[in-house]
Design a protein around this motif. Structure first.
Motif, PDB file in Angstrom:
ATOM      1  N   SER A 116       0.832  -1.213   0.000  1.00 37.09           N
ATOM      2  CA  SER A 116       0.000   0.000   0.000  1.00 37.09           C
ATOM      3  C   SER A 116       0.862   1.256   0.000  1.00 37.09           C
ATOM      4  O   SER A 116       0.572   2.221  -0.698  1.00 37.09           O
ATOM      5  N   ARG A 117       1.926   1.235   0.796  1.00 36.22           N
ATOM      6  CA  ARG A 117       2.832   2.382   0.846  1.00 36.22           C
ATOM      7  C   ARG A 117       3.490   2.589  -0.517  1.00 36.22           C
ATOM      8  O   ARG A 117       3.605   3.723  -0.993  1.00 36.22           O
ATOM      9  N   SER A 118       3.882   1.521  -1.163  1.00 35.55           N
ATOM     10  CA  SER A 118       4.503   1.623  -2.489  1.00 35.55           C
ATOM     11  C   SER A 118       3.526   2.188  -3.510  1.00 35.55           C
ATOM     12  O   SER A 118       3.889   3.059  -4.306  1.00 35.55           O
ATOM     13  N   ILE A 119       2.292   1.702  -3.485  1.00 34.21           N
ATOM     14  CA  ILE A 119       1.275   2.220  -4.400  1.00 34.21           C
ATOM     15  C   ILE A 119       1.096   3.714  -4.175  1.00 34.21           C
ATOM     16  O   ILE A 119       1.075   4.507  -5.122  1.00 34.21           O
ATOM     17  N   SER A 120       0.985   4.111  -2.918  1.00 33.51           N
ATOM     18  CA  SER A 120       0.800   5.517  -2.582  1.00 33.51           C
ATOM     19  C   SER A 120       1.943   6.380  -3.115  1.00 33.51           C
ATOM     20  O   SER A 120       1.719   7.421  -3.738  1.00 33.51           O
ATOM     21  N   ILE A 121       3.169   5.946  -2.886  1.00 32.95           N
ATOM     22  CA  ILE A 121       4.334   6.717  -3.333  1.00 32.95           C
ATOM     23  C   ILE A 121       4.395   6.779  -4.854  1.00 32.95           C
ATOM     24  O   ILE A 121       4.666   7.840  -5.431  1.00 32.95           O
ATOM     25  N   LEU A 122       4.114   5.678  -5.531  1.00 36.06           N
ATOM     26  CA  LEU A 122       4.178   5.657  -6.993  1.00 36.06           C
ATOM     27  C   LEU A 122       3.066   6.483  -7.638  1.00 36.06           C
ATOM     28  O   LEU A 122       3.244   7.027  -8.717  1.00 36.06           O
ATOM     29  N   THR A 124       1.089   9.075  -5.840  1.00 34.82           N
ATOM     30  CA  THR A 124       0.990  10.455  -5.345  1.00 34.82           C
ATOM     31  C   THR A 124       2.330  11.100  -5.020  1.00 34.82           C
ATOM     32  O   THR A 124       2.399  12.307  -4.845  1.00 34.82           O
ATOM     33  N   GLY A 125       3.370  10.291  -4.886  1.00 35.90           N
ATOM     34  CA  GLY A 125       4.659  10.820  -4.478  1.00 35.90           C
ATOM     35  C   GLY A 125       4.849  10.830  -2.976  1.00 35.90           C
ATOM     36  O   GLY A 125       5.927  11.151  -2.483  1.00 35.90           O
ATOM     37  N   LYS A 126       3.815  10.464  -2.229  1.00 40.54           N
ATOM     38  CA  LYS A 126       3.860  10.473  -0.766  1.00 40.54           C
ATOM     39  C   LYS A 126       3.285   9.160  -0.234  1.00 40.54           C
ATOM     40  O   LYS A 126       2.451   8.540  -0.884  1.00 40.54           O
ATOM     41  N   PRO A 127       3.675   8.784   1.004  1.00 40.64           N
ATOM     42  CA  PRO A 127       3.207   7.510   1.542  1.00 40.64           C
ATOM     43  C   PRO A 127       1.838   7.542   2.208  1.00 40.64           C
ATOM     44  O   PRO A 127       1.384   6.529   2.704  1.00 40.64           O
ATOM     45  N   GLY A 128       1.125   8.661   2.223  1.00 41.62           N
ATOM     46  CA  GLY A 128      -0.067   8.788   3.043  1.00 41.62           C
ATOM     47  C   GLY A 128      -1.409   8.475   2.411  1.00 41.62           C
ATOM     48  O   GLY A 128      -2.443   8.704   3.034  1.00 41.62           O
ATOM     49  N   LEU A 129      -1.461   7.928   1.199  1.00 42.71           N
ATOM     50  CA  LEU A 129      -2.741   7.620   0.575  1.00 42.71           C
ATOM     51  C   LEU A 129      -3.477   6.560   1.400  1.00 42.71           C
ATOM     52  O   LEU A 129      -2.912   5.538   1.765  1.00 42.71           O
ATOM     53  N   ALA A 130      -4.735   6.829   1.719  1.00 39.31           N
ATOM     54  CA  ALA A 130      -5.528   5.896   2.530  1.00 39.31           C
ATOM     55  C   ALA A 130      -5.909   4.689   1.670  1.00 39.31           C
ATOM     56  O   ALA A 130      -6.924   4.689   0.988  1.00 39.31           O
ATOM     57  N   LEU A 131      -5.078   3.677   1.721  1.00 40.31           N
ATOM     58  CA  LEU A 131      -5.251   2.502   0.883  1.00 40.31           C
ATOM     59  C   LEU A 131      -4.754   1.297   1.656  1.00 40.31           C
ATOM     60  O   LEU A 131      -3.705   1.350   2.293  1.00 40.31           O
ATOM     61  N   GLU A 132      -5.508   0.224   1.620  1.00 42.17           N
ATOM     62  CA  GLU A 132      -5.075  -1.016   2.268  1.00 42.17           C
ATOM     63  C   GLU A 132      -5.313  -2.174   1.320  1.00 42.17           C
ATOM     64  O   GLU A 132      -6.429  -2.388   0.855  1.00 42.17           O
ATOM     65  N   MET A 133      -4.260  -2.883   1.028  1.00 38.86           N
ATOM     66  CA  MET A 133      -4.371  -4.073   0.199  1.00 38.86           C
ATOM     67  C   MET A 133      -4.835  -5.222   1.085  1.00 38.86           C
ATOM     68  O   MET A 133      -4.151  -5.598   2.032  1.00 38.86           O
ATOM     69  N   LYS A 134      -5.979  -5.774   0.783  1.00 34.98           N
ATOM     70  CA  LYS A 134      -6.480  -6.931   1.514  1.00 34.98           C
ATOM     71  C   LYS A 134      -5.720  -8.173   1.048  1.00 34.98           C
ATOM     72  O   LYS A 134      -5.140  -8.194  -0.047  1.00 34.98           O
ATOM     73  N   LYS A 135      -5.745  -9.228   1.847  1.00 33.55           N
ATOM     74  CA  LYS A 135      -5.084 -10.470   1.451  1.00 33.55           C
ATOM     75  C   LYS A 135      -5.690 -10.953   0.136  1.00 33.55           C
ATOM     76  O   LYS A 135      -6.895 -11.038  -0.004  1.00 33.55           O
ATOM     77  N   GLY A 136      -4.832 -11.224  -0.812  1.00 34.51           N
ATOM     78  CA  GLY A 136      -5.290 -11.657  -2.123  1.00 34.51           C
ATOM     79  C   GLY A 136      -5.719 -10.512  -3.018  1.00 34.51           C
ATOM     80  O   GLY A 136      -6.176 -10.742  -4.133  1.00 34.51           O
ATOM     81  N   GLY A 137      -5.552  -9.266  -2.571  1.00 30.62           N
ATOM     82  CA  GLY A 137      -5.917  -8.100  -3.383  1.00 30.62           C
ATOM     83  C   GLY A 137      -4.885  -7.838  -4.460  1.00 30.62           C
ATOM     84  O   GLY A 137      -3.688  -8.107  -4.288  1.00 30.62           O
ATOM     85  N   LEU A 138      -5.350  -7.306  -5.581  1.00 28.47           N
ATOM     86  CA  LEU A 138      -4.488  -7.050  -6.735  1.00 28.47           C
ATOM     87  C   LEU A 138      -4.706  -5.631  -7.233  1.00 28.47           C
ATOM     88  O   LEU A 138      -5.849  -5.189  -7.377  1.00 28.47           O
ATOM     89  N   CYS A 139      -3.626  -4.941  -7.499  1.00 27.56           N
ATOM     90  CA  CYS A 139      -3.674  -3.564  -7.985  1.00 27.56           C
ATOM     91  C   CYS A 139      -2.928  -3.482  -9.314  1.00 27.56           C
ATOM     92  O   CYS A 139      -1.893  -4.124  -9.493  1.00 27.56           O
ATOM     93  N   LYS A 140      -3.460  -2.667 -10.227  1.00 24.33           N
ATOM     94  CA  LYS A 140      -2.772  -2.428 -11.494  1.00 24.33           C
ATOM     95  C   LYS A 140      -2.394  -0.957 -11.587  1.00 24.33           C
ATOM     96  O   LYS A 140      -3.247  -0.075 -11.454  1.00 24.33           O
ATOM     97  N   LEU A 141      -1.102  -0.725 -11.808  1.00 28.66           N
ATOM     98  CA  LEU A 141      -0.588   0.617 -12.023  1.00 28.66           C
ATOM     99  C   LEU A 141      -0.028   0.705 -13.433  1.00 28.66           C
ATOM    100  O   LEU A 141       0.644  -0.218 -13.900  1.00 28.66           O
ATOM    101  N   ALA A 152       3.073   6.899 -11.510  1.00 25.36           N
ATOM    102  CA  ALA A 152       2.123   5.872 -11.940  1.00 25.36           C
ATOM    103  C   ALA A 152       0.696   6.384 -11.874  1.00 25.36           C
ATOM    104  O   ALA A 152       0.383   7.306 -11.124  1.00 25.36           O
ATOM    105  N   THR A 153      -0.146   5.743 -12.658  1.00 25.98           N
ATOM    106  CA  THR A 153      -1.580   5.992 -12.623  1.00 25.98           C
ATOM    107  C   THR A 153      -2.266   4.720 -12.154  1.00 25.98           C
ATOM    108  O   THR A 153      -2.011   3.642 -12.692  1.00 25.98           O
ATOM    109  N   LEU A 154      -3.099   4.857 -11.130  1.00 24.55           N
ATOM    110  CA  LEU A 154      -3.853   3.718 -10.627  1.00 24.55           C
ATOM    111  C   LEU A 154      -4.928   3.355 -11.642  1.00 24.55           C
ATOM    112  O   LEU A 154      -5.787   4.166 -11.963  1.00 24.55           O
TER     113      LEU A 154
END
Length: 166
Positions: A116-122, A124-141, A152-154
């Motif tokens: 989640s921290r990596s997604i936020s930084i990629l 927004t540039g900052k680690p504070g995006l309110a995001l939590e990857m649940k177990k088995g969750g998948l994100c595409k950037l 990156a663009t979510l």
């Protein structure tokens, strides 16, 4: 480049006897089943990867192995210590930017809160995006030039519940 970030599937609890180290905890039967459903969905959506990198922890490796098997991509699977809990995004980005790794679609299998921290930084540039990857969750950037910072663009975020049969 498309960067996919997958949190490992449901693993046995730390309180279960027999697993002295957190890194040794395997997936549960339910974790394996849900991971296989996700991988099957990826296959049906014709989503494939040029490289699959996983944390060395057992539960992450098992998650990556299931996905690789369903997608017939076992030869693309590699272990990266930079995906183990507590490692820094900078080293992971350096690994991914290595000339031999410069390829299109990459799946990273790891842990919270690092993903989640990596997604936020990629994004927004900052680690504070309110995001939590649940177990088995998948994100595409979607990433034009991978670097530490806003690059990156979510595209989407998928929970394992969305992969469950109706």
């Amino acid at each position: 480049m498309n960067l996919f970030l997958l949190r490992h599937g449901l693993a046995v609890e730390q309180t279960i006897p027999g697993f002295k180290l957190d890194s040794d905890r395997p997936l549960t039967v339910e974790g394996r089943t849900k991971t296989k459903r996700l991988a099957t969905l990826l296959r049906h959506l014709k989503i494939s990867f040029d490289l699959i990198l996983t944390s060395p922890y057992v539960r992450a490796k098992q998650t990556a192995e299931i996905v690789a098997e369903v997608l017939e991509a076992e030869k693309l699977l590699r272990i990266s210590n930079h995906l183990a809990p507590g490692n820094h995004l900078k080293e992971l980005v350096e690994e991914l930017n290595h000339p031999r790794q410069r390829i299109g679609d990459i799946l990273l299998v790891g842990h919270e809160p690092d993903l989640s921290r990596s997604i936020s930084i990629l994004v927004t540039g900052k680690p504070g995006l309110a995001l939590e990857m649940k177990k088995g969750g998948l994100c595409k950037l979607e990433v034009a030039t991978l670097r530490v910072g806003a690059c990156a663009t979510l595209q989407w975020l998928l929970t394992s519940k969305l992969c469950s049969p109706l």
